[in-house]
Design a protein around this motif. Structure first.
Motif, PDB file in Angstrom:
ATOM      1  N   VAL A  25      38.719   1.238  -7.327  1.00  0.00           N
ATOM      2  CA  VAL A  25      39.001   2.223  -8.360  1.00  0.00           C
ATOM      3  C   VAL A  25      38.405   1.788  -9.702  1.00  0.00           C
ATOM      4  N   SER A  26      37.526   2.186 -10.300  1.00  0.00           N
ATOM      5  CA  SER A  26      37.092   1.602 -11.799  1.00  0.00           C
ATOM      6  C   SER A  26      36.467   2.931 -12.714  1.00  0.00           C
ATOM      7  N   ASP A  27      37.154   2.746 -13.621  1.00  0.00           N
ATOM      8  CA  ASP A  27      36.715   3.780 -14.741  1.00  0.00           C
ATOM      9  C   ASP A  27      36.982   5.116 -14.348  1.00  0.00           C
ATOM     10  N   GLY A  28      38.045   5.456 -13.550  1.00  0.00           N
ATOM     11  CA  GLY A  28      38.387   6.808 -13.152  1.00  0.00           C
ATOM     12  C   GLY A  28      37.580   7.190 -12.025  1.00  0.00           C
ATOM     13  N   SER A  29      36.743   6.334 -11.211  1.00  0.00           N
ATOM     14  CA  SER A  29      35.831   6.927 -10.046  1.00  0.00           C
ATOM     15  C   SER A  29      36.468   5.987  -8.797  1.00  0.00           C
ATOM     16  N   VAL A  30      36.119   6.076  -7.830  1.00  0.00           N
ATOM     17  CA  VAL A  30      36.520   5.544  -6.506  1.00  0.00           C
ATOM     18  C   VAL A  30      35.013   5.200  -5.827  1.00  0.00           C
ATOM     19  N   GLU A  31      35.009   4.198  -5.367  1.00  0.00           N
ATOM     20  CA  GLU A  31      33.910   3.408  -4.660  1.00  0.00           C
ATOM     21  C   GLU A  31      34.186   3.056  -3.398  1.00  0.00           C
ATOM     22  N   PRO A  98      46.999   5.852 -17.470  1.00  0.00           N
ATOM     23  CA  PRO A  98      45.517   5.757 -17.116  1.00  0.00           C
ATOM     24  C   PRO A  98      45.213   5.127 -15.894  1.00  0.00           C
ATOM     25  N   VAL A  99      43.967   5.508 -15.624  1.00  0.00           N
ATOM     26  CA  VAL A  99      43.556   5.067 -14.171  1.00  0.00           C
ATOM     27  C   VAL A  99      43.407   3.394 -14.445  1.00  0.00           C
ATOM     28  N   ARG A 100      44.073   2.730 -13.452  1.00  0.00           N
ATOM     29  CA  ARG A 100      43.964   1.379 -13.256  1.00  0.00           C
ATOM     30  C   ARG A 100      42.861   0.924 -12.352  1.00  0.00           C
ATOM     31  N   ASP A 101      42.171  -0.140 -12.882  1.00  0.00           N
ATOM     32  CA  ASP A 101      41.242  -0.736 -12.082  1.00  0.00           C
ATOM     33  C   ASP A 101      41.745  -1.672 -10.694  1.00  0.00           C
ATOM     34  N   GLY A 102      41.206  -1.377  -9.689  1.00  0.00           N
ATOM     35  CA  GLY A 102      41.721  -2.107  -8.543  1.00  0.00           C
ATOM     36  C   GLY A 102      41.067  -1.846  -7.326  1.00  0.00           C
ATOM     37  N   VAL A 103      41.550  -2.533  -6.259  1.00  0.00           N
ATOM     38  CA  VAL A 103      40.778  -2.380  -4.857  1.00  0.00           C
ATOM     39  C   VAL A 103      41.935  -2.114  -3.914  1.00  0.00           C
ATOM     40  N   PHE A 104      41.769  -1.302  -2.849  1.00  0.00           N
ATOM     41  CA  PHE A 104      42.662  -1.259  -1.853  1.00  0.00           C
ATOM     42  C   PHE A 104      41.922  -1.004  -0.489  1.00  0.00           C
ATOM     43  N   GLU A 105      42.734  -1.202   0.720  1.00  0.00           N
ATOM     44  CA  GLU A 105      42.287  -1.239   1.861  1.00  0.00           C
ATOM     45  C   GLU A 105      42.936  -0.126   2.674  1.00  0.00           C
ATOM     46  N   VAL A 106      42.067   0.511   3.605  1.00  0.00           N
ATOM     47  CA  VAL A 106      42.901   1.434   4.502  1.00  0.00           C
ATOM     48  C   VAL A 106      42.078   1.560   5.781  1.00  0.00           C
ATOM     49  N   LEU A 107      43.379   1.531   6.731  1.00  0.00           N
ATOM     50  CA  LEU A 107      42.803   1.557   8.197  1.00  0.00           C
ATOM     51  C   LEU A 107      42.626   2.912   8.932  1.00  0.00           C
ATOM     52  N   LEU A 108      41.611   3.340   9.514  1.00  0.00           N
ATOM     53  CA  LEU A 108      41.472   4.594  10.176  1.00  0.00           C
ATOM     54  C   LEU A 108      40.786   4.296  11.471  1.00  0.00           C
ATOM     55  N   PRO A 109      41.253   5.178  12.401  1.00  0.00           N
ATOM     56  CA  PRO A 109      40.546   5.048  13.919  1.00  0.00           C
ATOM     57  C   PRO A 109      39.022   5.033  13.637  1.00  0.00           C
TER      58      PRO A 109
END
Length: 162
Positions: A25-31, A98-109
């Motif tokens: 998450v960076s500058d209000g967008s998700v990549e 304000p949108v915080r810059d960061g990284v997150f992980e998610v597990l899906l099948p």
């Protein structure tokens, strides 16, 4: 794969393969940074699949053809930019920061029929708060803040059997 009973009588299959999705998450967008295929059982997600326009918060949907939801994973909204504030009188409000810059992980099948991953939820940038500040009707601002698709990411194909 073993079948599990979900609420509402729906049956879901336990997957012995998982996708580890890493997002930035960076500058209000998700990549979507990376997609890893793991030989592990996917942790279950309790509850029914949230629905856009009906539920609030944030979640990821693993979608197949024709946008069929194959699986979902709830996301902690503090990883993006909002929280629900509960008042003693029972009123619930969504507060944006304000949108915080960061990284997150998610597990899906990891399912062969999966085509895309869709981030669903409330507007990340707090459009409703901006509209209220601009003097628009509160009802219209709330309508604009309804949960909806925020971002869609096509899953890369990695050969037969993924």
């Amino acid at each position: 794969m073993a079948a599990e009973e979900k609420s509402g009588g729906q049956r879901s299959m336990a997957s012995r393969k998982s996708l580890r999705l890493t997002f930035r998450v960076s500058d209000g967008s998700v990549e979507l940074l990376s997609v890893e295929h793991l030989a592990m059982i996917t942790p279950p997600q309790a509850g029914e699949v949230p629905q856009a326009g009906k539920h609030s918060g944030f979640w990821l949907e693993l979608q197949g053809s024709r946008s069929k939801v194959l699986a979902h994973r709830l996301i902690d909204p503090t990883q993006l930019n909002s929280v629900e504030v509960h008042s003693p009188d029972g009123k619930i409000e969504r507060k944006f920061s304000p949108v915080r810059d960061g990284v997150f992980e998610v597990l899906l099948p990891d399912m062969d029929e999966a085509k895309s991953v869709v981030l669903m939820g409330d507007p990340i940038a707090g459009r409703a708060e901006k509209k209220k500040a601009a003097g628009e009707a509160e009802g219209k601002a709330a309508e604009e803040a309804a949960s909806s698709e925020i971002a869609r990411f096509e899953l890369p194909r990695s050969g037969k059997g993924r």
